[in-house]
Design a protein around this motif. Structure first.
Motif, PDB file in Angstrom:
ATOM      1  N   GLN A 160      -7.166   0.383  -2.370  1.00 53.04           N
ATOM      2  CA  GLN A 160      -7.430   1.443  -1.401  1.00 53.04           C
ATOM      3  C   GLN A 160      -7.363   0.906   0.029  1.00 53.04           C
ATOM      4  O   GLN A 160      -6.849   1.581   0.925  1.00 53.04           O
ATOM      5  N   VAL A 161      -7.847  -0.318   0.251  1.00 50.91           N
ATOM      6  CA  VAL A 161      -7.720  -0.942   1.572  1.00 50.91           C
ATOM      7  C   VAL A 161      -6.248  -1.074   1.936  1.00 50.91           C
ATOM      8  O   VAL A 161      -5.828  -0.724   3.043  1.00 50.91           O
ATOM      9  N   GLU A 162      -5.434  -1.553   0.999  1.00 46.44           N
ATOM     10  CA  GLU A 162      -3.996  -1.712   1.260  1.00 46.44           C
ATOM     11  C   GLU A 162      -3.333  -0.367   1.529  1.00 46.44           C
ATOM     12  O   GLU A 162      -2.446  -0.259   2.376  1.00 46.44           O
ATOM     13  N   ASP A 163      -3.774   0.673   0.832  1.00 42.96           N
ATOM     14  CA  ASP A 163      -3.226   2.016   1.066  1.00 42.96           C
ATOM     15  C   ASP A 163      -3.577   2.508   2.474  1.00 42.96           C
ATOM     16  O   ASP A 163      -2.732   3.059   3.182  1.00 42.96           O
ATOM     17  N   VAL A 164      -4.812   2.306   2.901  1.00 47.87           N
ATOM     18  CA  VAL A 164      -5.239   2.724   4.241  1.00 47.87           C
ATOM     19  C   VAL A 164      -4.448   1.955   5.301  1.00 47.87           C
ATOM     20  O   VAL A 164      -3.974   2.540   6.279  1.00 47.87           O
ATOM     21  N   VAL A 165      -4.279   0.666   5.106  1.00 46.56           N
ATOM     22  CA  VAL A 165      -3.505  -0.147   6.058  1.00 46.56           C
ATOM     23  C   VAL A 165      -2.068   0.363   6.128  1.00 46.56           C
ATOM     24  O   VAL A 165      -1.498   0.499   7.222  1.00 46.56           O
ATOM     25  N   ALA A 166      -1.472   0.662   4.981  1.00 50.16           N
ATOM     26  CA  ALA A 166      -0.090   1.175   4.966  1.00 50.16           C
ATOM     27  C   ALA A 166      -0.003   2.490   5.736  1.00 50.16           C
ATOM     28  O   ALA A 166       0.957   2.721   6.489  1.00 50.16           O
ATOM     29  N   ALA A 219      -6.803  11.903  14.577  1.00 47.44           N
ATOM     30  CA  ALA A 219      -5.395  11.521  14.739  1.00 47.44           C
ATOM     31  C   ALA A 219      -4.571  12.806  14.668  1.00 47.44           C
ATOM     32  O   ALA A 219      -4.904  13.723  13.910  1.00 47.44           O
ATOM     33  N   THR A 220      -3.528  12.852  15.439  1.00 54.21           N
ATOM     34  CA  THR A 220      -2.652  14.021  15.446  1.00 54.21           C
ATOM     35  C   THR A 220      -2.097  14.282  14.057  1.00 54.21           C
ATOM     36  O   THR A 220      -1.973  15.424  13.628  1.00 54.21           O
ATOM     37  N   ASP A 221      -1.798  13.214  13.301  1.00 50.58           N
ATOM     38  CA  ASP A 221      -1.189  13.348  11.980  1.00 50.58           C
ATOM     39  C   ASP A 221      -2.076  14.100  10.992  1.00 50.58           C
ATOM     40  O   ASP A 221      -1.584  14.735  10.077  1.00 50.58           O
ATOM     41  N   TYR A 222      -3.374  14.030  11.161  1.00 54.28           N
ATOM     42  CA  TYR A 222      -4.238  14.790  10.257  1.00 54.28           C
ATOM     43  C   TYR A 222      -5.097  15.802  11.020  1.00 54.28           C
ATOM     44  O   TYR A 222      -6.263  16.060  10.685  1.00 54.28           O
ATOM     45  N   ALA A 223      -4.485  16.422  12.008  1.00 50.76           N
ATOM     46  CA  ALA A 223      -5.159  17.478  12.773  1.00 50.76           C
ATOM     47  C   ALA A 223      -5.493  18.685  11.897  1.00 50.76           C
ATOM     48  O   ALA A 223      -6.351  19.495  12.255  1.00 50.76           O
ATOM     49  N   ASP A 224      -4.838  18.783  10.734  1.00 51.81           N
ATOM     50  CA  ASP A 224      -5.108  19.876   9.802  1.00 51.81           C
ATOM     51  C   ASP A 224      -6.419  19.690   9.046  1.00 51.81           C
ATOM     52  O   ASP A 224      -6.921  20.618   8.413  1.00 51.81           O
ATOM     53  N   VAL A 225      -7.017  18.502   9.113  1.00 46.16           N
ATOM     54  CA  VAL A 225      -8.277  18.226   8.415  1.00 46.16           C
ATOM     55  C   VAL A 225      -9.415  18.634   9.341  1.00 46.16           C
ATOM     56  O   VAL A 225      -9.503  18.158  10.475  1.00 46.16           O
ATOM     57  N   PRO A 226     -10.296  19.531   8.890  1.00 43.53           N
ATOM     58  CA  PRO A 226     -11.361  20.020   9.772  1.00 43.53           C
ATOM     59  C   PRO A 226     -12.409  18.958  10.091  1.00 43.53           C
ATOM     60  O   PRO A 226     -12.627  18.038   9.304  1.00 43.53           O
ATOM     61  N   PHE A 227     -13.009  19.110  11.231  1.00 42.41           N
ATOM     62  CA  PHE A 227     -14.156  18.319  11.662  1.00 42.41           C
ATOM     63  C   PHE A 227     -13.864  16.836  11.857  1.00 42.41           C
ATOM     64  O   PHE A 227     -14.666  15.981  11.504  1.00 42.41           O
ATOM     65  N   ALA A 228     -12.719  16.520  12.440  1.00 43.33           N
ATOM     66  CA  ALA A 228     -12.435  15.119  12.767  1.00 43.33           C
ATOM     67  C   ALA A 228     -13.417  14.662  13.833  1.00 43.33           C
ATOM     68  O   ALA A 228     -13.756  15.403  14.751  1.00 43.33           O
ATOM     69  N   GLY A 272       0.822  -1.201   0.000  1.00 39.37           N
ATOM     70  CA  GLY A 272       0.000   0.000   0.000  1.00 39.37           C
ATOM     71  C   GLY A 272       0.858   1.254   0.000  1.00 39.37           C
ATOM     72  O   GLY A 272       2.022   1.232   0.381  1.00 39.37           O
ATOM     73  N   ASN A 273       0.263   2.347  -0.416  1.00 37.57           N
ATOM     74  CA  ASN A 273       0.916   3.651  -0.450  1.00 37.57           C
ATOM     75  C   ASN A 273       0.375   4.481   0.718  1.00 37.57           C
ATOM     76  O   ASN A 273      -0.793   4.884   0.693  1.00 37.57           O
ATOM     77  N   PRO A 274       1.208   4.733   1.757  1.00 34.78           N
ATOM     78  CA  PRO A 274       0.719   5.470   2.923  1.00 34.78           C
ATOM     79  C   PRO A 274       0.169   6.860   2.599  1.00 34.78           C
ATOM     80  O   PRO A 274      -0.832   7.275   3.200  1.00 34.78           O
ATOM     81  N   ALA A 275       0.770   7.565   1.646  1.00 35.87           N
ATOM     82  CA  ALA A 275       0.268   8.899   1.292  1.00 35.87           C
ATOM     83  C   ALA A 275      -1.137   8.801   0.696  1.00 35.87           C
ATOM     84  O   ALA A 275      -2.021   9.613   1.010  1.00 35.87           O
ATOM     85  N   GLU A 276      -1.359   7.820  -0.159  1.00 35.85           N
ATOM     86  CA  GLU A 276      -2.700   7.603  -0.725  1.00 35.85           C
ATOM     87  C   GLU A 276      -3.674   7.200   0.378  1.00 35.85           C
ATOM     88  O   GLU A 276      -4.829   7.633   0.382  1.00 35.85           O
ATOM     89  N   GLY A 277      -3.208   6.375   1.313  1.00 33.36           N
ATOM     90  CA  GLY A 277      -4.049   5.947   2.425  1.00 33.36           C
ATOM     91  C   GLY A 277      -4.518   7.121   3.260  1.00 33.36           C
ATOM     92  O   GLY A 277      -5.682   7.190   3.668  1.00 33.36           O
TER      93      GLY A 277
END
Length: 157
Positions: free
Chosen positions: A143-149, A66-75, A43-48
């Protein structure tokens, strides 16, 4: 010439093996985990990350923060915080959770992202009518493999 032909045959077999995709109905669960890659491709972590944080694709961000995507609104806060997910679960367990979390957590409200049957009354959008055909999985095998990565990158420090 024989050596070149053999090389092409080997490359062709390798490429077709890597492109083989496990169908949703053929998934093998072992205690909720799915050991086998669905695609045979990493998987591709960036795509995930993109899949998880895009509301029109995975929409994981609506329930999980998640702290890693704190820039995304409305988590969301419905599901558990994903910080350290790659330390809490191994790759097979994460794949199982994305494919069908009910195999691990029976009462979860998290949807199965790679399932095509066994639904209760699936509808046709907001029409009040039954779905006109078989439903595709919410995410493709890759896409599942990307999310897992991507989830595997979310380690405790």
């Amino acid at each position: 010439m024989k050596r070149i032909a053999t090389c092409f045959v080997v490359l062709g077999l390798t490429a077709s093996a890597a492109m083989a995709e496990v169908a949703p109905g053929s998934i093998q669960f072992e205690e909720g985990a799915v050991a086998q890659s669905l695609t045979g491709t990493s998987g591709n972590p960036a795509e995930g990350r993109t899949i998880m944080t895009t509301k029109s694709v995975g929409n994981c961000v609506s329930c999980h923060a998640a702290t890693d995507y704190a820039d995304v609104p409305f988590a969301g806060e419905v599901g558990p915080l994903l910080d350290g997910a790659g330390s809490r679960w191994d790759e097979a367990q994460l794949r199982g959770l994305v494919v069908n979390p009910k195999m691990t957590f029976e009462g979860t409200v998290m949807p199965a992202f790679y399932k095509v049957d066994g639904f209760n009354r699936p509808g046709d959008a907001f029409t009040g009518k039954a779905a006109p055909a078989d439903l595709p999985p919410l995410l493709s095998a890759q896409q599942v493999e990307d999310v897992v990565a991507y989830l595997m990158t979310l380690k405790d420090e």
